[in-house]
Design a protein around this motif. Sequence first.
Motif, PDB file in Angstrom:
ATOM      1  N   ASN A 142     -13.248   6.383   1.634  1.00  0.00           N
ATOM      2  CA  ASN A 142     -12.099   5.559   1.261  1.00  0.00           C
ATOM      3  C   ASN A 142     -12.250   4.152   1.846  1.00  0.00           C
ATOM      4  O   ASN A 142     -12.898   3.963   2.872  1.00  0.00           O
ATOM      5  N   PHE A 143     -11.643   3.195   1.165  1.00  0.00           N
ATOM      6  CA  PHE A 143     -11.622   1.808   1.633  1.00  0.00           C
ATOM      7  C   PHE A 143     -10.179   1.347   1.699  1.00  0.00           C
ATOM      8  O   PHE A 143      -9.447   1.432   0.713  1.00  0.00           O
ATOM      9  N   ILE A 144      -9.767   0.894   2.891  1.00  0.00           N
ATOM     10  CA  ILE A 144      -8.402   0.403   3.081  1.00  0.00           C
ATOM     11  C   ILE A 144      -8.464  -1.001   3.651  1.00  0.00           C
ATOM     12  O   ILE A 144      -9.024  -1.216   4.725  1.00  0.00           O
ATOM     13  N   SER A 145      -7.907  -1.957   2.918  1.00  0.00           N
ATOM     14  CA  SER A 145      -7.850  -3.342   3.357  1.00  0.00           C
ATOM     15  C   SER A 145      -6.391  -3.743   3.485  1.00  0.00           C
ATOM     16  O   SER A 145      -5.670  -3.852   2.488  1.00  0.00           O
ATOM     17  N   VAL A 146      -5.939  -3.911   4.732  1.00  0.00           N
ATOM     18  CA  VAL A 146      -4.523  -4.168   4.995  1.00  0.00           C
ATOM     19  C   VAL A 146      -4.257  -5.659   5.004  1.00  0.00           C
ATOM     20  O   VAL A 146      -4.920  -6.419   5.719  1.00  0.00           O
ATOM     21  N   GLY A 147      -3.270  -6.092   4.196  1.00  0.00           N
ATOM     22  CA  GLY A 147      -2.865  -7.494   4.163  1.00  0.00           C
ATOM     23  C   GLY A 147      -1.647  -7.711   5.036  1.00  0.00           C
ATOM     24  O   GLY A 147      -1.730  -7.708   6.258  1.00  0.00           O
ATOM     25  N   ASP A 148      -0.485  -7.888   4.401  1.00  0.00           N
ATOM     26  CA  ASP A 148       0.746  -8.136   5.152  1.00  0.00           C
ATOM     27  C   ASP A 148       1.101  -6.928   6.012  1.00  0.00           C
ATOM     28  O   ASP A 148       1.322  -7.027   7.206  1.00  0.00           O
ATOM     29  N   HIS A 149       1.169  -5.759   5.413  1.00  0.00           N
ATOM     30  CA  HIS A 149       1.345  -4.515   6.159  1.00  0.00           C
ATOM     31  C   HIS A 149       1.084  -3.357   5.202  1.00  0.00           C
ATOM     32  O   HIS A 149       1.091  -3.530   3.981  1.00  0.00           O
ATOM     33  N   LEU A 150       0.874  -2.181   5.762  1.00  0.00           N
ATOM     34  CA  LEU A 150       0.691  -0.974   4.962  1.00  0.00           C
ATOM     35  C   LEU A 150       1.356   0.181   5.693  1.00  0.00           C
ATOM     36  O   LEU A 150       1.047   0.437   6.865  1.00  0.00           O
ATOM     37  N   LYS A 151       2.261   0.864   5.014  1.00  0.00           N
ATOM     38  CA  LYS A 151       2.906   2.045   5.571  1.00  0.00           C
ATOM     39  C   LYS A 151       2.574   3.243   4.704  1.00  0.00           C
ATOM     40  O   LYS A 151       2.824   3.242   3.494  1.00  0.00           O
ATOM     41  N   ILE A 152       2.003   4.271   5.324  1.00  0.00           N
ATOM     42  CA  ILE A 152       1.637   5.502   4.638  1.00  0.00           C
ATOM     43  C   ILE A 152       2.525   6.625   5.172  1.00  0.00           C
ATOM     44  O   ILE A 152       2.566   6.871   6.381  1.00  0.00           O
ATOM     45  N   GLY A 153       3.235   7.297   4.289  1.00  0.00           N
ATOM     46  CA  GLY A 153       4.165   8.332   4.703  1.00  0.00           C
ATOM     47  C   GLY A 153       3.486   9.617   5.134  1.00  0.00           C
ATOM     48  O   GLY A 153       2.269   9.798   4.991  1.00  0.00           O
ATOM     49  N   GLU A 154       4.285  10.539   5.651  1.00  0.00           N
ATOM     50  CA  GLU A 154       3.776  11.832   6.097  1.00  0.00           C
ATOM     51  C   GLU A 154       3.197  12.638   4.930  1.00  0.00           C
ATOM     52  O   GLU A 154       3.591  12.466   3.781  1.00  0.00           O
ATOM     53  N   TYR A 155       2.237  13.493   5.234  1.00  0.00           N
ATOM     54  CA  TYR A 155       1.592  14.397   4.282  1.00  0.00           C
ATOM     55  C   TYR A 155       0.822  13.661   3.179  1.00  0.00           C
ATOM     56  O   TYR A 155       0.563  14.226   2.114  1.00  0.00           O
ATOM     57  N   PHE A 156       0.480  12.414   3.416  1.00  0.00           N
ATOM     58  CA  PHE A 156      -0.348  11.675   2.450  1.00  0.00           C
ATOM     59  C   PHE A 156      -1.701  12.370   2.329  1.00  0.00           C
ATOM     60  O   PHE A 156      -2.258  12.860   3.310  1.00  0.00           O
ATOM     61  N   PHE A 157      -2.247  12.384   1.123  1.00  0.00           N
ATOM     62  CA  PHE A 157      -3.541  13.039   0.892  1.00  0.00           C
ATOM     63  C   PHE A 157      -4.325  12.255  -0.153  1.00  0.00           C
ATOM     64  O   PHE A 157      -3.887  12.125  -1.294  1.00  0.00           O
ATOM     65  N   SER A 158      -5.464  11.708   0.242  1.00  0.00           N
ATOM     66  CA  SER A 158      -6.327  11.015  -0.719  1.00  0.00           C
ATOM     67  C   SER A 158      -7.639  11.756  -0.857  1.00  0.00           C
ATOM     68  O   SER A 158      -8.166  12.300   0.118  1.00  0.00           O
ATOM     69  N   SER A 159      -8.152  11.775  -2.068  1.00  0.00           N
ATOM     70  CA  SER A 159      -9.438  12.402  -2.344  1.00  0.00           C
ATOM     71  C   SER A 159     -10.559  11.416  -2.019  1.00  0.00           C
ATOM     72  O   SER A 159     -10.358  10.446  -1.301  1.00  0.00           O
ATOM     73  N   CYS A 160     -11.745  11.642  -2.546  1.00  0.00           N
ATOM     74  CA  CYS A 160     -12.915  10.805  -2.235  1.00  0.00           C
ATOM     75  C   CYS A 160     -12.885   9.482  -3.012  1.00  0.00           C
ATOM     76  O   CYS A 160     -12.363   9.412  -4.130  1.00  0.00           O
ATOM     77  N   TYR A 161     -13.447   8.443  -2.399  1.00  0.00           N
ATOM     78  CA  TYR A 161     -13.658   7.134  -3.033  1.00  0.00           C
ATOM     79  C   TYR A 161     -12.355   6.481  -3.516  1.00  0.00           C
ATOM     80  O   TYR A 161     -12.324   5.833  -4.564  1.00  0.00           O
ATOM     81  N   CYS A 162     -11.300   6.646  -2.767  1.00  0.00           N
ATOM     82  CA  CYS A 162     -10.041   5.974  -3.082  1.00  0.00           C
ATOM     83  C   CYS A 162      -9.961   4.638  -2.340  1.00  0.00           C
ATOM     84  O   CYS A 162     -10.594   4.461  -1.299  1.00  0.00           O
ATOM     85  N   SER A 163      -9.178   3.717  -2.874  1.00  0.00           N
ATOM     86  CA  SER A 163      -9.014   2.404  -2.254  1.00  0.00           C
ATOM     87  C   SER A 163      -7.542   2.021  -2.210  1.00  0.00           C
ATOM     88  O   SER A 163      -6.801   2.262  -3.170  1.00  0.00           O
ATOM     89  N   ILE A 164      -7.147   1.412  -1.095  1.00  0.00           N
ATOM     90  CA  ILE A 164      -5.818   0.807  -0.961  1.00  0.00           C
ATOM     91  C   ILE A 164      -6.062  -0.624  -0.521  1.00  0.00           C
ATOM     92  O   ILE A 164      -6.538  -0.870   0.590  1.00  0.00           O
ATOM     93  N   ILE A 165      -5.777  -1.573  -1.394  1.00  0.00           N
ATOM     94  CA  ILE A 165      -6.192  -2.960  -1.174  1.00  0.00           C
ATOM     95  C   ILE A 165      -4.974  -3.875  -1.136  1.00  0.00           C
ATOM     96  O   ILE A 165      -4.313  -4.097  -2.148  1.00  0.00           O
ATOM     97  N   GLY A 166      -4.691  -4.398   0.053  1.00  0.00           N
ATOM     98  CA  GLY A 166      -3.558  -5.303   0.218  1.00  0.00           C
ATOM     99  C   GLY A 166      -3.963  -6.716   0.550  1.00  0.00           C
ATOM    100  O   GLY A 166      -3.110  -7.580   0.788  1.00  0.00           O
ATOM    101  N   ALA A 167      -5.278  -6.974   0.574  1.00  0.00           N
ATOM    102  CA  ALA A 167      -5.777  -8.324   0.883  1.00  0.00           C
ATOM    103  C   ALA A 167      -7.095  -8.550   0.165  1.00  0.00           C
ATOM    104  O   ALA A 167      -7.816  -7.610  -0.170  1.00  0.00           O
TER     105      ALA A 167
END
Length: 240
Positions: free
Chosen positions: A91-116
């Motif tokens: 996974n690739f996570i790029s945090v910009g202003d902010h990132l909040k991930i709630g409880e029980y979050f589940f990501s599979s392979c090769y996911c991206s969360i891009i905030g910047a």
Amino acid sequence: MKILKSFLDIFKNLYFVRKIYWTGYSYAKKLSFWITKGSVYIGQKVQIIGIDNILFGEHISIGDFCWININHRVKPDELVIGDKSHIGRNNFISVGDHLKIGEYFFSSCYCSIIGASHDKDPFNSYIASKVVNLGSGISIGANVFMGAHSKIIGGVNVGFGSIISAGAIVTKDVPPLSLVVGSPAKVVARFNSKKGEWSAAFDLHKVGDMSEEEYLQLVKNEKTKVTTPYHAASEKFGWI
């Protein structure tokens, strides 16, 4: 030539010193993390830039080969990861202003969360350009699932209990208890909590009144025990 050779020798020595410093600093950070965050499992070959700006919950796992980058390392909670969450491998996570991930979050392979991202000026080298925020931060509700190769991009809110299908690219807010598919992602169904079934979004005027706190309590009351998915996080735990 002698002057050039001397300059190169100095440069090599400086590089060597910098490498020793940052390697030592990294190991010290890892040791401190392992001592203080015993319930958080981090897989192999994971790189976290800005670990002091992440607020971890309990019983979290981060899969092999993940890269998490906190671009603006100011506040101690630029990234918040809720209890019993799993960030999948690669996974690739790029945090910009902010990132909040709630409880029980589940990501599979090769996911991206891009905030910047990097500045778009084509007359400046992109690799050296300043980092800019994509919107005003990302918020992901409790018990959200991201399928393989899916992406969340920009300042969006993803409602609790939602499913982001494999390959979907989310660029707009997602209501709670939604199933989204495609690029850009569209809501194709929502879960009717009163009927206990998924229904086509365009036939559904009201999903049912439920707050995220009420929903989360229902998830916690389920009989299925949630444990850290070590085998999903890392090859280190075997092939079987």
